[in-house]
Design an enzyme around this catalytic site. Structure first.
Site, short mmCIF file in Angstrom:
data_model
loop_
_atom_site.label_atom_id
_atom_site.label_comp_id
_atom_site.label_asym_id
_atom_site.label_seq_id
_atom_site.Cartn_x
_atom_site.Cartn_y
_atom_site.Cartn_z
CE1 TYR A 83 -2.24 -0.91 6.99
CE2 TYR A 83 -0.17 -1.24 8.15
CZ TYR A 83 -0.86 -1.01 6.97
OH TYR A 83 -0.19 -0.89 5.79
CB ILE B 279 -0.97 -0.01 1.21
CG1 ILE B 279 -1.99 1.12 1.10
CG2 ILE B 279 -0.24 -0.02 2.52
CD1 ILE B 279 -3.15 1.01 2.10
CD GLU C 156 4.59 -10.40 6.55
OE1 GLU C 156 5.20 -9.89 5.60
OE2 GLU C 156 4.53 -11.62 6.72
CG ASN D 85 5.35 2.68 8.70
OD1 ASN D 85 4.82 3.71 9.11
ND2 ASN D 85 5.26 2.28 7.44
#
EC number: 2.3.1.266
Length: 155
Positions: free
Chosen positions: A122, A76, A110, A115
């Site tokens: 998420y 993404i 993953e 990050n």
């Protein structure tokens, strides 16, 4: 979604347009061969375009994989100049919606341990940390490795 933003499926003709975004977003990006191998068959992906003027601009994209009833978010990316404007969330929500439409009951991904902004996106979408893969990613500095956090989401 604002009416000038549009999702369209990724195809092989998009690779040359998406590779600069891929390269700008990752310290160890996919190469063209890898990207091409993740189009079609069990893979699905879409690009998000801004069609507000005469020359549409690609804002970002996602690539997912579906095996039986489990989907994996493979990649993404949001164009760096567009990051921080909620487009990553729009891409993630579209991926979840498409995975559900294709029959997925569980989604996996993953993310690099460092990050934090992606992890928060998420988590806010309902993903939970399942495990950690020690030394999974080459570090962005080129020295050593970085852990991957494995996350899942039940539909």
């Amino acid at each position: 979604m604002t009416n000038y933003l549009k999702f369209t499926p990724i195809s092989n003709v998009d690779i040359n347009i998406l590779m600069p975004i891929e390269n700008a977003c990752h310290s160890h990006p996919w190469n063209e061969k890898t990207f091409t191998s993740c189009i079609g068959n069990r893979y699905f992906g879409e690009k998000l375009c801004d069609n507000s003027n005469d020359s549409p601009k690609i804002i970002g994209f996602y690539v997912g994989e579906l095996v039986i009833d489990e989907a994996t978010l493979m990649d993404i990316c949001v164009e760096p100049t567009e990051q921080g404007n909620g487009f990553g969330k729009k891409l993630l929500n579209q991926f979840i919606q498409q995975a559900k439409a294709k029959g997925a009951l569980k989604i996996w991904l993953e993310v690099r341990a460092k990050n934090i902004s992606a992890q928060m996106m998420y988590i806010n979408a309902g993903f939970i940390e399942i495990s950690r893969r020690t030394g999974y990613y080459p570090s962005s500095s080129g020295f050593g490795y970085e852990d991957a956090i494995v996350m899942s989401f039940s539909i």
